[in-house]
Design a protein around this motif. Sequence first.
Motif, PDB file in Angstrom:
ATOM      1  N   GLU A 162      49.183  55.777 149.005  1.00  0.00           N
ATOM      2  CA  GLU A 162      49.054  57.046 148.325  1.00  0.00           C
ATOM      3  C   GLU A 162      47.798  57.527 148.432  1.00  0.00           C
ATOM      4  O   GLU A 162      46.949  56.651 148.044  1.00  0.00           O
ATOM      5  N   LEU A 163      47.448  58.571 148.870  1.00  0.00           N
ATOM      6  CA  LEU A 163      46.265  59.218 148.912  1.00  0.00           C
ATOM      7  C   LEU A 163      46.090  60.176 147.283  1.00  0.00           C
ATOM      8  O   LEU A 163      47.005  60.782 146.896  1.00  0.00           O
ATOM      9  N   PRO A 164      44.874  60.580 146.977  1.00  0.00           N
ATOM     10  CA  PRO A 164      43.642  60.115 147.331  1.00  0.00           C
ATOM     11  C   PRO A 164      43.112  58.755 146.909  1.00  0.00           C
ATOM     12  O   PRO A 164      43.645  58.216 145.957  1.00  0.00           O
ATOM     13  N   LEU A 165      42.202  57.942 147.675  1.00  0.00           N
ATOM     14  CA  LEU A 165      41.830  56.747 146.952  1.00  0.00           C
ATOM     15  C   LEU A 165      40.810  56.793 146.357  1.00  0.00           C
ATOM     16  O   LEU A 165      40.396  56.011 145.256  1.00  0.00           O
ATOM     17  N   GLY A 166      39.708  58.081 146.333  1.00  0.00           N
ATOM     18  CA  GLY A 166      38.558  57.952 145.618  1.00  0.00           C
ATOM     19  C   GLY A 166      38.774  57.911 143.974  1.00  0.00           C
ATOM     20  O   GLY A 166      37.961  57.483 143.087  1.00  0.00           O
ATOM     21  N   ASP A 167      39.971  58.401 143.450  1.00  0.00           N
ATOM     22  CA  ASP A 167      40.225  58.537 142.174  1.00  0.00           C
ATOM     23  C   ASP A 167      40.103  57.130 141.478  1.00  0.00           C
ATOM     24  O   ASP A 167      40.149  57.034 140.248  1.00  0.00           O
ATOM     25  N   GLY A 168      40.500  56.418 142.231  1.00  0.00           N
ATOM     26  CA  GLY A 168      40.500  54.835 141.622  1.00  0.00           C
ATOM     27  C   GLY A 168      39.249  54.061 141.420  1.00  0.00           C
ATOM     28  O   GLY A 168      39.205  53.264 141.123  1.00  0.00           O
ATOM     29  N   LEU A 169      38.235  54.512 142.188  1.00  0.00           N
ATOM     30  CA  LEU A 169      37.092  53.860 142.219  1.00  0.00           C
ATOM     31  C   LEU A 169      36.055  53.968 140.988  1.00  0.00           C
ATOM     32  O   LEU A 169      36.038  55.509 140.556  1.00  0.00           O
ATOM     33  N   PRO A 170      35.487  53.192 140.334  1.00  0.00           N
ATOM     34  CA  PRO A 170      34.489  53.533 139.298  1.00  0.00           C
ATOM     35  C   PRO A 170      33.435  54.446 139.825  1.00  0.00           C
ATOM     36  O   PRO A 170      32.917  54.324 141.048  1.00  0.00           O
ATOM     37  N   ARG A 171      33.004  55.429 138.746  1.00  0.00           N
ATOM     38  CA  ARG A 171      32.107  56.315 139.125  1.00  0.00           C
ATOM     39  C   ARG A 171      30.661  55.526 138.699  1.00  0.00           C
ATOM     40  O   ARG A 171      30.581  55.849 137.416  1.00  0.00           O
ATOM     41  N   THR A 172      29.776  55.421 139.392  1.00  0.00           N
ATOM     42  CA  THR A 172      28.332  55.019 139.385  1.00  0.00           C
ATOM     43  C   THR A 172      27.430  55.800 139.997  1.00  0.00           C
ATOM     44  O   THR A 172      27.701  56.353 141.045  1.00  0.00           O
ATOM     45  N   ALA A 173      26.035  55.757 139.629  1.00  0.00           N
ATOM     46  CA  ALA A 173      25.249  56.429 140.181  1.00  0.00           C
ATOM     47  C   ALA A 173      24.335  55.635 141.040  1.00  0.00           C
ATOM     48  O   ALA A 173      23.201  55.733 141.931  1.00  0.00           O
ATOM     49  N   GLN A 174      24.683  54.290 141.285  1.00  0.00           N
ATOM     50  CA  GLN A 174      24.336  53.122 142.244  1.00  0.00           C
ATOM     51  C   GLN A 174      24.644  53.517 143.640  1.00  0.00           C
ATOM     52  O   GLN A 174      25.735  53.917 143.809  1.00  0.00           O
ATOM     53  N   ASN A 175      23.909  52.919 144.461  1.00  0.00           N
ATOM     54  CA  ASN A 175      24.218  52.740 145.987  1.00  0.00           C
ATOM     55  C   ASN A 175      25.376  51.929 146.039  1.00  0.00           C
ATOM     56  O   ASN A 175      25.470  50.814 145.457  1.00  0.00           O
ATOM     57  N   ARG A 176      26.402  52.453 146.944  1.00  0.00           N
ATOM     58  CA  ARG A 176      27.527  51.508 147.232  1.00  0.00           C
ATOM     59  C   ARG A 176      27.795  51.511 148.662  1.00  0.00           C
ATOM     60  O   ARG A 176      27.423  52.327 149.297  1.00  0.00           O
ATOM     61  N   VAL A 177      28.504  50.554 148.910  1.00  0.00           N
ATOM     62  CA  VAL A 177      28.979  50.644 150.404  1.00  0.00           C
ATOM     63  C   VAL A 177      30.550  50.090 150.137  1.00  0.00           C
ATOM     64  O   VAL A 177      31.082  49.308 149.334  1.00  0.00           O
ATOM     65  N   VAL A 178      31.443  51.072 150.888  1.00  0.00           N
ATOM     66  CA  VAL A 178      32.735  50.812 150.626  1.00  0.00           C
ATOM     67  C   VAL A 178      33.360  50.444 152.054  1.00  0.00           C
ATOM     68  O   VAL A 178      33.177  50.998 153.420  1.00  0.00           O
ATOM     69  N   PHE A 179      33.939  49.360 152.139  1.00  0.00           N
ATOM     70  CA  PHE A 179      34.673  48.794 153.327  1.00  0.00           C
ATOM     71  C   PHE A 179      36.153  49.107 153.115  1.00  0.00           C
ATOM     72  O   PHE A 179      36.719  48.992 152.166  1.00  0.00           O
ATOM     73  N   TYR A 180      36.849  49.861 154.018  1.00  0.00           N
ATOM     74  CA  TYR A 180      38.307  50.034 154.126  1.00  0.00           C
ATOM     75  C   TYR A 180      38.878  49.425 155.246  1.00  0.00           C
ATOM     76  O   TYR A 180      38.413  49.416 156.236  1.00  0.00           O
ATOM     77  N   LEU A 181      39.665  48.520 154.617  1.00  0.00           N
ATOM     78  CA  LEU A 181      40.735  47.594 155.453  1.00  0.00           C
ATOM     79  C   LEU A 181      42.046  47.982 155.755  1.00  0.00           C
ATOM     80  O   LEU A 181      42.687  47.584 154.649  1.00  0.00           O
ATOM     81  N   GLY A 182      42.491  48.313 156.821  1.00  0.00           N
ATOM     82  CA  GLY A 182      43.827  48.710 156.992  1.00  0.00           C
ATOM     83  C   GLY A 182      44.026  48.996 158.424  1.00  0.00           C
ATOM     84  O   GLY A 182      43.233  48.951 159.270  1.00  0.00           O
ATOM     85  N   ASP A 183      45.212  49.692 158.770  1.00  0.00           N
ATOM     86  CA  ASP A 183      45.977  49.863 160.017  1.00  0.00           C
ATOM     87  C   ASP A 183      45.775  51.250 160.425  1.00  0.00           C
ATOM     88  O   ASP A 183      46.073  51.441 161.403  1.00  0.00           O
ATOM     89  N   PHE A 184      45.376  52.036 159.460  1.00  0.00           N
ATOM     90  CA  PHE A 184      45.302  53.564 159.660  1.00  0.00           C
ATOM     91  C   PHE A 184      46.555  53.923 160.328  1.00  0.00           C
ATOM     92  O   PHE A 184      46.476  54.966 161.150  1.00  0.00           O
ATOM     93  N   LEU A 185      47.761  53.489 159.912  1.00  0.00           N
ATOM     94  CA  LEU A 185      49.052  54.162 160.411  1.00  0.00           C
ATOM     95  C   LEU A 185      49.805  55.017 159.479  1.00  0.00           C
ATOM     96  O   LEU A 185      50.898  55.470 159.871  1.00  0.00           O
ATOM     97  N   GLN A 186      49.366  55.202 158.345  1.00  0.00           N
ATOM     98  CA  GLN A 186      49.984  55.821 157.215  1.00  0.00           C
ATOM     99  C   GLN A 186      49.705  57.380 157.667  1.00  0.00           C
ATOM    100  O   GLN A 186      48.868  57.933 158.258  1.00  0.00           O
ATOM    101  N   SER A 187      50.806  58.127 157.076  1.00  0.00           N
ATOM    102  CA  SER A 187      50.699  59.578 157.240  1.00  0.00           C
ATOM    103  C   SER A 187      49.523  60.158 156.354  1.00  0.00           C
ATOM    104  O   SER A 187      49.363  59.633 155.445  1.00  0.00           O
ATOM    105  N   GLY A 188      49.069  61.298 156.561  1.00  0.00           N
ATOM    106  CA  GLY A 188      48.073  61.854 155.880  1.00  0.00           C
ATOM    107  C   GLY A 188      46.883  61.667 156.365  1.00  0.00           C
ATOM    108  O   GLY A 188      46.308  60.919 157.121  1.00  0.00           O
ATOM    109  N   ASN A 189      45.784  62.414 155.922  1.00  0.00           N
ATOM    110  CA  ASN A 189      44.413  62.343 156.300  1.00  0.00           C
ATOM    111  C   ASN A 189      43.555  61.425 155.816  1.00  0.00           C
ATOM    112  O   ASN A 189      42.842  61.663 154.820  1.00  0.00           O
ATOM    113  N   LEU A 190      43.654  60.108 156.347  1.00  0.00           N
ATOM    114  CA  LEU A 190      43.055  58.978 155.468  1.00  0.00           C
ATOM    115  C   LEU A 190      41.513  58.943 155.944  1.00  0.00           C
ATOM    116  O   LEU A 190      40.638  58.617 155.026  1.00  0.00           O
TER     117      LEU A 190
END
Lengths: 292, 502
Positions: A162-190
């Motif tokens: 279920e999208l969106p994904l960003g709402d679940g991430l903690p909001r900090t002012a630090q630099n961050r690297v996000v890895f998304y690991l998936g098959d990219f087969l779901q519907s929606g604009n992932l």
Amino acid sequence: MSSPIFDNEIRKQIRAMKLRVRKVFSGEGGGAIRARGLGAGHDFHDHKPYSEGDDFRYIDWNLFGRHGELHIKRFRQETNLEFFLILDRSASMSLGKPSKDVFCRRLASALSACFAGPAQPVQIVLAERGLPRVGPQIRNSNDLEVAMNDLESLSPAQGQLELPLGDGLPRTAQNRVVFYLGDFLQSGNLIGELASLRSSQCEVQCVLICAEEERAPKLHGRVHLWDIESNAELRLTLNPKMLDRYVELFEAHLEDQQRLARAAGLKLFIVGSESTLEQAIISLVTHGGLTT
Amino acid sequence: MILINPQFLWLLLPFIALCWWRLRRTGELGRNVSTLAIWQQLLAEQGQGQTTALRIPWRLLLELLAGLLIILTIVNPAYVEEDPLLVLVDQSGSMGAPNRVAGAKLRVSELKKENRGSVDVVFLPPDKNGFPPHWTQLLSSADYRGRRTEIVSDFLAANVSLPPNVGFQVISDPVHNVGLVKARAVPATEGGISLFVAIARTTNEIGGKVEVQILVPGLPTPIHALTFEGGVSQYQQETVALSIPQDAQSLIIRLPQQDDLSFDNQMTLSRPHPARLVFSEPGRGSETWQAMWDAAAALRFDPIMAVNSTTTRSQFVLSVGMPTPSARGNLVMAATSLPKQVLMSPEATTRRSAKLNDLPGINDWLFQQRFQTPLPQGFQLLVSTQSGPVVVKEKATNTIFVAGDPIKSKWAERAFFPLMIRALLTELGFEGSGSTNAWQPHDPTSQPLESRLNETQASTSPQQACPATNPSSRAQPWGPWLGLITCLLLLALALDCLKQYR
């Protein structure tokens, strides 16, 4: 009884993984990694002749004693960096031998081992039905063991992402690297969703995991295909020519995902669930730009 | 429900194992994919296939169903249709006592509850000698020989402890159409007998007291006298207990000779055999019917019922349960103006004869005919037949046989018998109606009574009629039908396989 996701061999292999982030991020305020620009840091960069208004505290008095000229010591800017590993937990990840879900959990553990440090926490985010579930920070080997145990105890992937994904991430002012690991087969604009996470302080990298049975399914004759997420059924009679065409279509699908990610400014790597962790990590290191 | 081949039930064990194995392979019947959109795109290019939203493994279900049907076909379940239980209800005179009537009704109700299959009830009126009727002949005519039979009777008629060769005589004047005297011997509990004496009157014109004397031949004075008050009621009855001398050979019931009181017949109560108390009425056949009538009265049923209410001044439609198509006879109808009061005037009486066999479309239980005869308003129609035997079948579940003597008396209330039986059946929870049959009882004096008794007991004893194996049960196996369904199912599956691998 299925084999454990993290057996001793894999745990040992994961524990041995360590990578240093060489990419320079912008930032200030001190931290563990070098940041773009000069400022209040610990790593000496160079001298510059003193000019009016410079801070007296940075005058290199030893150099003044030898040469009689006032110079200011300049240091590299330092910043903090945190990692988020978003794991696709939709039902489609349960396909493949080993399943994409298993490989995804192993790869997340390997990435955690590679990048986790005392000042560089890694958090695993499970993207499943509802709000993404954020795991505890991984800073050392003990945290890594706990994380691997947690990942091993997860139930098989099911449901739809279920999208969106960003709402679940903690909001900090630090630099961050996000890895998304998936098959990219779901519907929606992932990809669009992931692109929205990208900013000057956030690096987003995508790992597309596909299974061999998706790339080259071994089917023939009259088959019933059921979508593992929607339960929609498809009946068709296959011949070799159609299978070849399917392979072409699937490769085109992968290329489309790469093209879309590239257009959105994201880096997307395609990894087979049958490949080894070393191969996947090397692919990330080679093409990800984090360690070069 | 029985299983004809239960020894093959062990096939269920491998079948269950097969089900378990096939259910485990359910996922292999089809393939779970995550790239259904690509497959759909491929289908769109190829122009074949179809998509549905449901995921029901129909083929698996059909295969398992076929396997189960195969086993069921081999085991061959069968529905056992038991023959109806035949209940013989003794309606002889001794059964007229109220407690025995209640006991008989209770026993019939119990038997009906105990037997989920159909229960046939035969009401056995006494013959003209007071016997229960000739059971063997009745059962033989109904094709009931050798089937399950239950007898509801007090069996007192055969065991009354009277001195041998005691005879009863009822002596009256042969003036017709005025009244009837009737006497019945009922075994007393303390030895001797009780006499049930009734006098029927139909008019108000007879007043005063009527004294009925009971005499023992050879004794100058009556041993008992019954006094009946005159009046408008139809019946007066009194039950007396008499102590009969052991050496008495007969009793005489005598009514005084009066000009305005007469009796339509002479009844002789005789007991030619030590084991049997017999009503003897050589000349007329109405005694049996009258005994039935009294039994009905003892059962407290109101015999006045209308057969059909669609009566106008100009015509009426008659619908009544009638004999089987093989029965021949006349339909006797009479009309009454008031309940329990019979009008015998020519204006109010209608008699029609119809040969039932000539009626088109007649079935075996319903007779309907339109009559143009005008009837007075408020009259009720009384219907009976003069022929039989009557076998009334209702819904093929309960078959009711009602036996009785042909109606030959001019007493119109005797035509109420079918209605009375219908009311009786209704109370007992059956459907159907009754009529009389043409059974002609044997003259008890014409053959040795011992042989008759033996014949009766041999043909109707419950022990003999209910063998342990119950051979009268009819099993209707389902195997052929299950086999046919299985074959069709397997054929469909085979065609599906051919289509798949072609």
